[in-house]
Motif scaffolding. Sequence first.
Motif, PDB file in Angstrom:
ATOM      1  N   ILE A 186       0.869  -1.185   0.000  1.00 60.22           N
ATOM      2  CA  ILE A 186       0.000   0.000   0.000  1.00 60.22           C
ATOM      3  C   ILE A 186       0.901   1.229   0.000  1.00 60.22           C
ATOM      4  O   ILE A 186       1.688   1.437   0.931  1.00 60.22           O
ATOM      5  CB  ILE A 186      -0.933   0.014   1.225  1.00 60.22           C
ATOM      6  N   ASP A 187       0.807   2.023  -1.056  1.00 59.37           N
ATOM      7  CA  ASP A 187       1.570   3.266  -1.180  1.00 59.37           C
ATOM      8  C   ASP A 187       0.620   4.411  -0.840  1.00 59.37           C
ATOM      9  O   ASP A 187      -0.413   4.569  -1.498  1.00 59.37           O
ATOM     10  CB  ASP A 187       2.096   3.389  -2.615  1.00 59.37           C
ATOM     11  N   THR A 188       0.964   5.223   0.169  1.00 63.86           N
ATOM     12  CA  THR A 188      -0.083   6.064   0.753  1.00 63.86           C
ATOM     13  C   THR A 188       0.448   7.354   1.365  1.00 63.86           C
ATOM     14  O   THR A 188       1.637   7.457   1.691  1.00 63.86           O
ATOM     15  CB  THR A 188      -0.838   5.225   1.814  1.00 63.86           C
ATOM     16  N   ASP A 189      -0.461   8.314   1.576  1.00 62.80           N
ATOM     17  CA  ASP A 189      -0.125   9.610   2.187  1.00 62.80           C
ATOM     18  C   ASP A 189      -1.153   9.950   3.277  1.00 62.80           C
ATOM     19  O   ASP A 189      -1.836  10.964   3.190  1.00 62.80           O
ATOM     20  CB  ASP A 189      -0.099  10.711   1.108  1.00 62.80           C
ATOM     21  N   PRO A 190      -1.267   9.123   4.317  1.00 59.10           N
ATOM     22  CA  PRO A 190      -2.404   9.277   5.238  1.00 59.10           C
ATOM     23  C   PRO A 190      -2.435  10.643   5.934  1.00 59.10           C
ATOM     24  O   PRO A 190      -1.473  11.039   6.554  1.00 59.10           O
ATOM     25  CB  PRO A 190      -2.177   8.183   6.289  1.00 59.10           C
ATOM     26  N   GLN A 242       4.718   8.817   9.950  1.00 65.11           N
ATOM     27  CA  GLN A 242       4.267   8.743  11.346  1.00 65.11           C
ATOM     28  C   GLN A 242       2.813   8.296  11.415  1.00 65.11           C
ATOM     29  O   GLN A 242       2.440   7.478  12.253  1.00 65.11           O
ATOM     30  CB  GLN A 242       4.373  10.118  12.010  1.00 65.11           C
ATOM     31  N   ASN A 243       2.006   8.848  10.521  1.00 70.44           N
ATOM     32  CA  ASN A 243       0.580   8.483  10.527  1.00 70.44           C
ATOM     33  C   ASN A 243       0.390   7.004  10.204  1.00 70.44           C
ATOM     34  O   ASN A 243      -0.484   6.340  10.773  1.00 70.44           O
ATOM     35  CB  ASN A 243      -0.197   9.357   9.551  1.00 70.44           C
ATOM     36  N   SER A 244       1.222   6.490   9.305  1.00 73.13           N
ATOM     37  CA  SER A 244       1.130   5.048   8.994  1.00 73.13           C
ATOM     38  C   SER A 244       1.418   4.238  10.254  1.00 73.13           C
ATOM     39  O   SER A 244       0.764   3.225  10.522  1.00 73.13           O
ATOM     40  CB  SER A 244       2.137   4.672   7.903  1.00 73.13           C
ATOM     41  N   GLN A 245       2.393   4.704  11.037  1.00 71.03           N
ATOM     42  CA  GLN A 245       2.706   3.999  12.286  1.00 71.03           C
ATOM     43  C   GLN A 245       1.557   4.076  13.283  1.00 71.03           C
ATOM     44  O   GLN A 245       1.253   3.104  13.965  1.00 71.03           O
ATOM     45  CB  GLN A 245       3.957   4.607  12.920  1.00 71.03           C
ATOM     46  N   VAL A 264       7.378  -0.067   7.202  1.00 66.15           N
ATOM     47  CA  VAL A 264       6.943   1.192   6.574  1.00 66.15           C
ATOM     48  C   VAL A 264       8.179   1.803   5.903  1.00 66.15           C
ATOM     49  O   VAL A 264       9.131   2.158   6.582  1.00 66.15           O
ATOM     50  CB  VAL A 264       6.384   2.180   7.623  1.00 66.15           C
ATOM     51  N   SER A 265       8.162   1.887   4.586  1.00 69.82           N
ATOM     52  CA  SER A 265       9.309   2.468   3.877  1.00 69.82           C
ATOM     53  C   SER A 265       8.983   3.892   3.467  1.00 69.82           C
ATOM     54  O   SER A 265       7.946   4.147   2.845  1.00 69.82           O
ATOM     55  CB  SER A 265       9.636   1.651   2.623  1.00 69.82           C
TER      56      SER A 265
END
Length: 317
Positions: A6-10, A46-49, A61-62
């Motif tokens: 999942i490539d993302t910008d939460p 950080q949001n992904s974490q 998380v890369s």
Amino acid sequence: MMKTIIDTDPGIDDALAIIYALSHEDLSVHSITTVAGNVDVERSSQNSQIILHQLGLTLPVSVGQSQPICYELQTARHFHGQDGLGNTTSEFDFTAGAEYGISSAAESILGLVHDSSDSGVRLICLGPLTNVAQAILENPKLMKRIDQIVLMGGAFECYGNVTPTAEFNIYVDPHAAEIVFSSGIPTTILPLDVTQQVEISANQLEKVATKSSVPWKQFACSITHHSMNVHQLKTGNRRLYLHDPLVVGYVLYPDLFKTIKADVRVETGSSLTRGMTVADLRQPSDNSNVQVCVKVKSQSFLNDFFSTVFGLAQGDF
Ligand code: BDR
Ligand code: CA
């Protein structure tokens, strides 16, 4: 099972999409790669974490690109909040629950494709396409082995949400989108035309959450408040489009969608129509590797979304 990145910008709807994907037993999510978009890439990471911590999961998380290929980054903090998650993150711990991968996002994508010739690889792209374009520029031959890219982006037969002709993810990095769409990799685009067919109201969300006992139910509701307020100021309704979760919905249930094969081009130069996605959807283009979703059976999708995200049986809400 095919491996998924999942490539993302939460991002609020990104967060809901990640919760949906990681809660669904039919998806094997290998890792998350982050990109600058709704917020800067550090905040995306950080949001992904935070999201992984809420789910009690550990996943690499890369960290990806901090700037689009040519333009200066334009974020969407007015809609997603200063922190990208509706200004809620001071409530939520982000130190535990996830680990940063050692490679960059593009390396991580290339590495997985290289190592997965037996199972196959799928990319779910929920933000600007900068990381994917970078991986294609670095190794186009290897990237051609990807089985499927499914992404949220574009506006074909409707207005954009940044300018009259451009949707946010494509507007931010149109050069990256052009590289992806012309790469020859099988790609499915979910533009605003279809994602705006699926919205939820604050009442609906709270009602389902009340019946739920998943530990992240408060998080899943709280993050939506800011964007529902923004939507209300604009339209009078406390509602939210499920743009990014619908991409996950497509991966799980493609039969719920109508798609049209098309040669899709992106305006990269003009300041008036930057990020415009251009295609003739009147006649399917049989030799294109790109297809555009134009219709979804939204109620069937919503039933699965709510039951999966909130851990309920479909008859329970
Ligand atoms: C897209 O832009 C972002 O703000 C959302 O997360 C979604 O990916 C909608 O235009
Ligand atoms: Ca997004």
